[in-house]
Write a protein that holds these residues in place. Structure first.
Motif, short mmCIF file in Angstrom:
data_model
loop_
_atom_site.label_atom_id
_atom_site.label_comp_id
_atom_site.label_asym_id
_atom_site.label_seq_id
_atom_site.Cartn_x
_atom_site.Cartn_y
_atom_site.Cartn_z
N ILE A 175 34.54 83.78 28.61
CA ILE A 175 35.21 84.90 27.94
C ILE A 175 34.89 84.83 26.45
CG2 ILE A 175 37.43 85.97 27.43
CD1 ILE A 175 38.52 84.68 29.98
N GLU A 176 34.09 85.79 25.99
CA GLU A 176 33.63 85.78 24.60
C GLU A 176 34.57 86.53 23.67
OE1 GLU A 176 31.19 84.07 23.62
OE2 GLU A 176 29.79 83.77 25.29
N GLU A 177 35.48 87.34 24.24
CA GLU A 177 36.36 88.15 23.42
C GLU A 177 37.80 87.99 23.92
OE1 GLU A 177 35.25 92.23 24.02
OE2 GLU A 177 34.66 91.84 26.10
N SER A 178 38.71 88.66 23.26
CA SER A 178 40.10 88.61 23.70
C SER A 178 40.22 89.21 25.10
CB SER A 178 41.00 89.39 22.72
OG SER A 178 40.95 88.83 21.44
N LEU A 179 41.14 88.65 25.88
CA LEU A 179 41.32 89.13 27.24
C LEU A 179 42.21 90.37 27.21
CD1 LEU A 179 40.51 88.41 30.16
CD2 LEU A 179 42.74 87.32 30.39
N THR A 180 41.58 91.52 27.41
CA THR A 180 42.28 92.79 27.46
C THR A 180 42.07 93.40 28.84
OG1 THR A 180 40.38 94.05 26.69
CG2 THR A 180 41.84 93.13 25.00
N SER A 181 42.71 94.52 29.07
CA SER A 181 42.52 95.22 30.34
C SER A 181 41.06 95.59 30.53
CB SER A 181 43.39 96.48 30.38
OG SER A 181 43.22 97.18 31.59
N LYS A 186 35.93 94.22 33.49
CA LYS A 186 34.50 93.90 33.57
C LYS A 186 34.28 92.61 34.35
CE LYS A 186 33.33 96.17 29.20
NZ LYS A 186 32.87 95.97 27.79
N ILE A 187 35.15 91.63 34.16
CA ILE A 187 35.04 90.36 34.89
C ILE A 187 35.22 90.61 36.39
CG2 ILE A 187 36.13 88.13 35.30
CD1 ILE A 187 36.87 88.09 32.31
N LEU A 188 36.24 91.39 36.75
CA LEU A 188 36.50 91.66 38.16
C LEU A 188 35.35 92.45 38.79
CD1 LEU A 188 40.31 92.49 38.28
CD2 LEU A 188 39.17 90.28 38.51
N GLN A 189 34.85 93.42 38.05
CA GLN A 189 33.73 94.22 38.57
C GLN A 189 32.50 93.35 38.84
OE1 GLN A 189 33.52 97.06 35.34
NE2 GLN A 189 34.56 98.66 36.53
N GLN A 190 32.31 92.33 38.01
CA GLN A 190 31.13 91.48 38.14
C GLN A 190 31.28 90.41 39.21
OE1 GLN A 190 29.84 89.90 34.39
NE2 GLN A 190 28.30 88.54 35.30
N HIS A 191 32.51 89.89 39.40
CA HIS A 191 32.66 88.69 40.23
C HIS A 191 33.58 88.81 41.44
CE1 HIS A 191 30.49 86.34 37.24
NE2 HIS A 191 31.30 86.79 36.29
N LEU A 192 34.58 89.67 41.38
CA LEU A 192 35.65 89.60 42.38
C LEU A 192 35.16 89.81 43.81
CD1 LEU A 192 38.56 89.29 43.20
CD2 LEU A 192 38.96 91.69 42.56
N ILE A 193 34.53 90.92 44.07
CA ILE A 193 34.09 91.21 45.44
C ILE A 193 33.02 90.23 45.88
CG2 ILE A 193 32.98 92.91 46.94
CD1 ILE A 193 34.36 95.09 45.30
N ALA A 194 32.11 89.89 44.98
CA ALA A 194 31.04 88.94 45.32
C ALA A 194 31.61 87.57 45.67
CB ALA A 194 30.06 88.82 44.15
#
Length: 305
Positions: A175-181, A186-194
Protein backbone atom coordinates in the motif's frame (compact mmCIF):
# COMPACT_ATOMS: atom_id res chain seq x y z
CA UNK A 1 35.38 -52.99 75.03
CA UNK A 2 32.63 -51.83 77.31
CA UNK A 3 33.59 -48.22 76.68
CA UNK A 4 33.64 -48.70 72.89
CA UNK A 5 30.24 -50.37 72.77
CA UNK A 6 28.85 -47.60 74.99
CA UNK A 7 30.06 -44.93 72.55
CA UNK A 8 28.63 -46.78 69.55
CA UNK A 9 25.29 -47.15 71.24
CA UNK A 10 24.99 -43.46 72.11
CA UNK A 11 25.99 -42.04 68.68
CA UNK A 12 22.63 -42.38 66.90
CA UNK A 13 20.79 -40.64 69.70
CA UNK A 14 23.21 -37.67 69.50
CA UNK A 15 22.85 -37.31 65.71
CA UNK A 16 19.08 -37.44 65.93
CA UNK A 17 18.65 -35.15 68.91
CA UNK A 18 16.75 -31.87 68.68
CA UNK A 19 19.65 -29.95 70.15
CA UNK A 20 22.05 -31.06 67.40
CA UNK A 21 19.67 -29.73 64.63
CA UNK A 22 19.02 -26.38 66.31
CA UNK A 23 20.11 -23.42 64.15
CA UNK A 24 20.71 -25.54 61.05
CA UNK A 25 17.94 -23.89 58.94
CA UNK A 26 17.56 -20.18 58.19
CA UNK A 27 14.40 -18.54 59.54
CA UNK A 28 11.83 -17.17 57.07
CA UNK A 29 12.53 -13.61 56.00
CA UNK A 30 8.87 -12.67 56.44
CA UNK A 31 6.49 -13.03 59.34
CA UNK A 32 3.07 -14.67 59.12
CA UNK A 33 1.51 -11.19 59.34
CA UNK A 34 3.62 -9.98 56.42
CA UNK A 35 2.71 -13.07 54.41
CA UNK A 36 -1.00 -12.43 54.91
CA UNK A 37 -0.59 -8.78 53.95
CA UNK A 38 1.42 -9.71 50.86
CA UNK A 39 -1.16 -12.26 49.75
CA UNK A 40 -4.05 -9.81 50.14
CA UNK A 41 -2.17 -7.03 48.35
CA UNK A 42 -1.27 -9.15 45.31
CA UNK A 43 -4.85 -10.38 44.95
CA UNK A 44 -6.16 -6.82 45.24
CA UNK A 45 -3.66 -5.23 42.81
CA UNK A 46 -2.07 -7.70 40.40
CA UNK A 47 -0.10 -4.91 38.68
CA UNK A 48 1.87 -3.97 41.81
CA UNK A 49 5.60 -4.51 41.27
CA UNK A 50 7.88 -6.49 43.58
CA UNK A 51 9.81 -3.48 44.90
CA UNK A 52 6.55 -1.72 45.80
CA UNK A 53 5.27 -4.90 47.46
CA UNK A 54 8.47 -5.18 49.48
CA UNK A 55 8.12 -1.56 50.63
CA UNK A 56 4.46 -2.12 51.47
CA UNK A 57 4.88 -5.17 53.69
CA UNK A 58 8.03 -3.79 55.33
CA UNK A 59 6.09 -0.76 56.53
CA UNK A 60 8.89 1.61 55.60
CA UNK A 61 11.29 -0.11 58.00
CA UNK A 62 15.01 -0.53 57.47
CA UNK A 63 14.78 -4.31 57.00
CA UNK A 64 13.51 -4.55 53.43
CA UNK A 65 12.30 -7.87 52.04
CA UNK A 66 14.14 -8.90 48.87
CA UNK A 67 12.64 -9.26 45.41
CA UNK A 68 13.52 -12.96 45.50
CA UNK A 69 11.60 -13.44 48.75
CA UNK A 70 8.52 -11.71 47.33
CA UNK A 71 8.58 -14.02 44.30
CA UNK A 72 9.14 -17.10 46.47
CA UNK A 73 6.20 -16.27 48.76
CA UNK A 74 3.92 -15.62 45.78
CA UNK A 75 4.95 -18.92 44.19
CA UNK A 76 3.83 -20.72 47.35
CA UNK A 77 0.31 -19.48 46.54
CA UNK A 78 0.58 -20.32 42.82
CA UNK A 79 1.14 -16.69 41.80
CA UNK A 80 3.95 -15.80 39.35
CA UNK A 81 5.18 -12.47 37.99
CA UNK A 82 4.69 -12.64 34.21
CA UNK A 83 4.34 -10.25 31.25
CA UNK A 84 0.76 -9.00 31.04
CA UNK A 85 -1.01 -10.23 27.92
CA UNK A 86 -2.59 -7.68 25.59
CA UNK A 87 -6.21 -8.10 24.54
CA UNK A 88 -8.66 -5.93 22.57
CA UNK A 89 -10.58 -3.37 24.62
CA UNK A 90 -14.10 -4.81 24.51
CA UNK A 91 -17.25 -2.86 25.31
CA UNK A 92 -20.54 -4.55 26.19
CA UNK A 93 -21.62 -4.03 22.59
CA UNK A 94 -18.45 -5.72 21.30
CA UNK A 95 -18.95 -8.67 23.62
CA UNK A 96 -22.55 -9.14 22.51
CA UNK A 97 -21.66 -8.96 18.81
CA UNK A 98 -18.85 -11.46 19.34
CA UNK A 99 -21.29 -13.78 21.11
CA UNK A 100 -23.80 -13.42 18.29
CA UNK A 101 -21.11 -14.35 15.78
CA UNK A 102 -19.99 -17.34 17.85
CA UNK A 103 -23.55 -18.60 18.24
CA UNK A 104 -24.00 -18.43 14.47
CA UNK A 105 -20.74 -20.29 13.76
CA UNK A 106 -20.17 -22.58 16.75
CA UNK A 107 -21.10 -25.64 14.66
CA UNK A 108 -18.90 -24.75 11.71
CA UNK A 109 -16.37 -27.44 10.83
CA UNK A 110 -12.98 -27.10 9.18
CA UNK A 111 -14.66 -27.63 5.80
CA UNK A 112 -16.90 -24.62 6.46
CA UNK A 113 -13.99 -22.40 7.51
CA UNK A 114 -11.85 -23.56 4.59
CA UNK A 115 -14.24 -21.71 2.26
CA UNK A 116 -13.24 -18.38 3.82
CA UNK A 117 -10.69 -16.05 2.24
CA UNK A 118 -9.34 -14.03 5.18
CA UNK A 119 -7.88 -10.57 4.56
CA UNK A 120 -6.38 -7.67 6.48
CA UNK A 121 -3.82 -4.87 6.43
CA UNK A 122 -0.64 -4.67 8.47
CA UNK A 123 2.90 -3.29 8.31
CA UNK A 124 6.52 -4.32 8.68
CA UNK A 125 9.51 -2.20 9.53
CA UNK A 126 13.25 -2.04 9.04
CA UNK A 127 15.68 0.08 10.97
CA UNK A 128 13.89 -0.40 14.25
CA UNK A 129 15.31 -2.09 17.32
CA UNK A 130 15.19 -5.81 16.54
CA UNK A 131 16.63 -6.70 19.96
CA UNK A 132 19.90 -8.38 20.83
CA UNK A 133 21.19 -11.02 18.44
CA UNK A 134 23.36 -13.74 19.95
CA UNK A 135 26.15 -15.30 17.83
CA UNK A 136 29.17 -17.57 18.26
CA UNK A 137 32.54 -15.82 17.76
CA UNK A 138 36.15 -15.97 18.83
CA UNK A 139 37.90 -13.39 20.98
CA UNK A 140 38.81 -10.38 18.84
CA UNK A 141 36.07 -11.00 16.24
CA UNK A 142 33.48 -8.65 17.75
CA UNK A 143 34.00 -6.03 14.98
CA UNK A 144 34.57 -8.46 12.11
CA UNK A 145 32.24 -8.39 9.08
CA UNK A 146 29.57 -11.02 9.51
CA UNK A 147 29.88 -10.89 13.29
CA UNK A 148 28.26 -7.47 13.78
CA UNK A 149 24.59 -6.49 13.59
CA UNK A 150 24.05 -3.65 11.07
CA UNK A 151 21.65 -0.87 12.07
CA UNK A 152 20.28 2.20 10.34
CA UNK A 153 19.17 5.44 11.97
CA UNK A 154 15.82 5.99 10.24
CA UNK A 155 13.11 3.36 10.42
CA UNK A 156 11.28 2.51 7.19
CA UNK A 157 7.75 1.15 7.40
CA UNK A 158 5.95 -0.74 4.65
CA UNK A 159 2.19 -1.20 4.77
CA UNK A 160 0.47 -4.00 2.92
CA UNK A 161 -2.81 -5.82 2.30
CA UNK A 162 -2.85 -9.57 2.09
CA UNK A 163 -5.13 -12.59 2.07
CA UNK A 164 -4.98 -16.25 3.13
CA UNK A 165 -7.09 -19.38 3.40
CA UNK A 166 -6.65 -22.94 4.58
CA UNK A 167 -5.09 -23.70 1.18
CA UNK A 168 -2.22 -21.24 1.65
CA UNK A 169 -1.13 -17.59 1.58
CA UNK A 170 -2.76 -15.28 -0.95
CA UNK A 171 -1.46 -12.07 -2.46
CA UNK A 172 0.60 -9.52 -0.57
CA UNK A 173 -0.06 -6.04 -1.96
CA UNK A 174 2.07 -3.05 -0.98
CA UNK A 175 0.00 0.00 0.00
CA UNK A 176 1.78 3.10 -1.28
CA UNK A 177 -0.90 5.61 -0.25
CA UNK A 178 -3.48 6.13 2.46
CA UNK A 179 -6.10 3.41 2.61
CA UNK A 180 -9.28 4.98 1.27
CA UNK A 181 -12.36 3.55 -0.37
CA UNK A 182 -10.81 4.23 -3.77
CA UNK A 183 -7.43 2.65 -3.03
CA UNK A 184 -9.05 -0.31 -1.30
CA UNK A 185 -11.35 -0.92 -4.28
CA UNK A 186 -8.30 -1.09 -6.56
CA UNK A 187 -6.75 -3.74 -4.30
CA UNK A 188 -9.93 -5.85 -4.36
CA UNK A 189 -10.29 -5.48 -8.12
CA UNK A 190 -6.72 -6.70 -8.59
CA UNK A 191 -6.60 -9.56 -6.07
CA UNK A 192 -9.89 -10.61 -4.50
CA UNK A 193 -11.47 -12.84 -7.14
CA UNK A 194 -8.10 -14.19 -8.29
CA UNK A 195 -7.03 -15.13 -4.74
CA UNK A 196 -10.40 -16.58 -3.77
CA UNK A 197 -10.66 -18.68 -6.91
CA UNK A 198 -7.09 -19.95 -6.65
CA UNK A 199 -7.29 -20.80 -2.95
CA UNK A 200 -10.79 -22.27 -2.88
CA UNK A 201 -12.98 -21.92 -5.95
CA UNK A 202 -15.80 -19.77 -7.24
CA UNK A 203 -17.96 -20.20 -4.13
CA UNK A 204 -15.69 -18.68 -1.48
CA UNK A 205 -16.64 -16.41 1.43
CA UNK A 206 -14.78 -13.14 1.95
CA UNK A 207 -13.70 -11.94 5.39
CA UNK A 208 -12.60 -8.39 6.14
CA UNK A 209 -12.63 -6.38 9.34
CA UNK A 210 -14.65 -3.25 10.03
CA UNK A 211 -12.18 -0.60 8.88
CA UNK A 212 -14.15 2.41 7.54
CA UNK A 213 -12.70 1.99 4.04
CA UNK A 214 -14.06 -1.59 3.94
CA UNK A 215 -17.64 -0.67 4.69
CA UNK A 216 -18.35 2.13 2.22
CA UNK A 217 -21.27 1.89 -0.18
CA UNK A 218 -18.83 1.65 -3.08
CA UNK A 219 -17.11 -1.45 -1.65
CA UNK A 220 -20.38 -3.13 -0.74
CA UNK A 221 -21.71 -2.49 -4.24
CA UNK A 222 -18.57 -4.01 -5.79
CA UNK A 223 -18.95 -7.19 -3.72
CA UNK A 224 -22.62 -7.44 -4.66
CA UNK A 225 -21.94 -6.93 -8.37
CA UNK A 226 -19.27 -9.64 -8.35
CA UNK A 227 -21.51 -12.05 -6.44
CA UNK A 228 -19.06 -12.30 -3.53
CA UNK A 229 -20.63 -13.23 -0.20
CA UNK A 230 -19.07 -11.42 2.77
CA UNK A 231 -18.69 -13.06 6.15
CA UNK A 232 -19.98 -10.42 8.55
CA UNK A 233 -17.18 -10.00 11.08
CA UNK A 234 -17.68 -8.83 14.68
CA UNK A 235 -15.82 -5.63 15.61
CA UNK A 236 -12.63 -5.70 17.68
CA UNK A 237 -12.08 -9.43 17.19
CA UNK A 238 -8.50 -10.01 15.98
CA UNK A 239 -8.35 -13.17 18.11
CA UNK A 240 -10.93 -14.76 15.78
CA UNK A 241 -8.85 -14.18 12.65
CA UNK A 242 -6.00 -16.58 11.78
CA UNK A 243 -4.36 -13.98 9.56
CA UNK A 244 -3.40 -12.04 12.70
CA UNK A 245 -1.24 -15.00 13.76
CA UNK A 246 0.43 -14.95 10.35
CA UNK A 247 1.26 -11.26 10.80
CA UNK A 248 3.01 -11.95 14.11
CA UNK A 249 5.14 -14.69 12.59
CA UNK A 250 5.85 -12.65 9.45
CA UNK A 251 7.08 -9.64 11.44
CA UNK A 252 9.40 -11.82 13.52
CA UNK A 253 10.85 -13.54 10.44
CA UNK A 254 11.42 -10.23 8.65
CA UNK A 255 13.04 -8.68 11.74
CA UNK A 256 15.42 -11.65 12.08
CA UNK A 257 16.77 -10.93 8.58
CA UNK A 258 17.40 -7.25 9.45
CA UNK A 259 16.48 -5.52 6.16
CA UNK A 260 18.46 -2.31 5.73
CA UNK A 261 16.55 -0.61 2.90
CA UNK A 262 13.02 -0.35 1.55
CA UNK A 263 13.94 -2.62 -1.35
CA UNK A 264 15.32 -5.22 1.06
CA UNK A 265 12.21 -4.89 3.19
CA UNK A 266 9.92 -5.47 0.21
CA UNK A 267 11.88 -8.47 -1.08
CA UNK A 268 12.25 -10.15 2.32
CA UNK A 269 8.61 -9.59 3.27
CA UNK A 270 7.36 -11.20 0.05
CA UNK A 271 9.73 -14.15 0.47
CA UNK A 272 8.78 -14.83 4.08
CA UNK A 273 5.07 -14.45 3.38
CA UNK A 274 5.16 -17.00 0.57
CA UNK A 275 7.36 -19.35 2.62
CA UNK A 276 4.75 -19.64 5.38
CA UNK A 277 3.06 -22.24 3.20
CA UNK A 278 -0.17 -24.22 3.16
CA UNK A 279 0.73 -26.50 6.09
CA UNK A 280 0.83 -23.48 8.36
CA UNK A 281 -2.36 -21.87 7.04
CA UNK A 282 -4.17 -25.22 7.23
CA UNK A 283 -3.23 -25.51 10.91
CA UNK A 284 -4.38 -21.95 11.63
CA UNK A 285 -7.78 -22.42 10.01
CA UNK A 286 -8.13 -25.77 11.78
CA UNK A 287 -8.04 -23.85 15.06
CA UNK A 288 -11.20 -21.85 14.31
CA UNK A 289 -13.67 -24.32 15.89
CA UNK A 290 -11.55 -24.12 19.05
CA UNK A 291 -11.51 -20.32 18.85
CA UNK A 292 -15.29 -20.25 18.68
CA UNK A 293 -15.54 -22.60 21.65
CA UNK A 294 -13.05 -20.51 23.64
CA UNK A 295 -15.05 -17.34 22.97
CA UNK A 296 -18.25 -19.11 23.98
CA UNK A 297 -16.61 -20.24 27.23
CA UNK A 298 -15.40 -16.65 27.83
CA UNK A 299 -18.92 -15.31 27.35
CA UNK A 300 -17.81 -13.30 24.33
CA UNK A 301 -14.71 -12.01 26.09
CA UNK A 302 -11.12 -12.11 24.89
CA UNK A 303 -9.42 -15.46 24.27
CA UNK A 304 -5.83 -16.72 24.21
CA UNK A 305 -5.78 -16.62 20.42
Amino acid sequence: MGSASSNLGSAPSQRGSVSSNRGRYRPRATTEKQDRLLHRTILKDASMQTDDLAQHISGGGSMMVSDRTIRRRAAEWGLYHRVQRKTPALTRSHVQKRLDFVNAHIDWTFDDWSRVLFSDESSVQCGSNHGQQWIWRRIGEEWTDGKTQPTIKVATTMKFWCSMSAAGPGSLHIIEESLTSDSYLKILQQHLIADGTRLYGSDFLFQQDNHPSHKTERIQRFLEEKGIQELQWPPNSPDFSPIENMFSVLKRLVAERCPLSKDDLFKITIEEWENLGSDYTHALVSSLPDRMQAAMTAGGGATKY
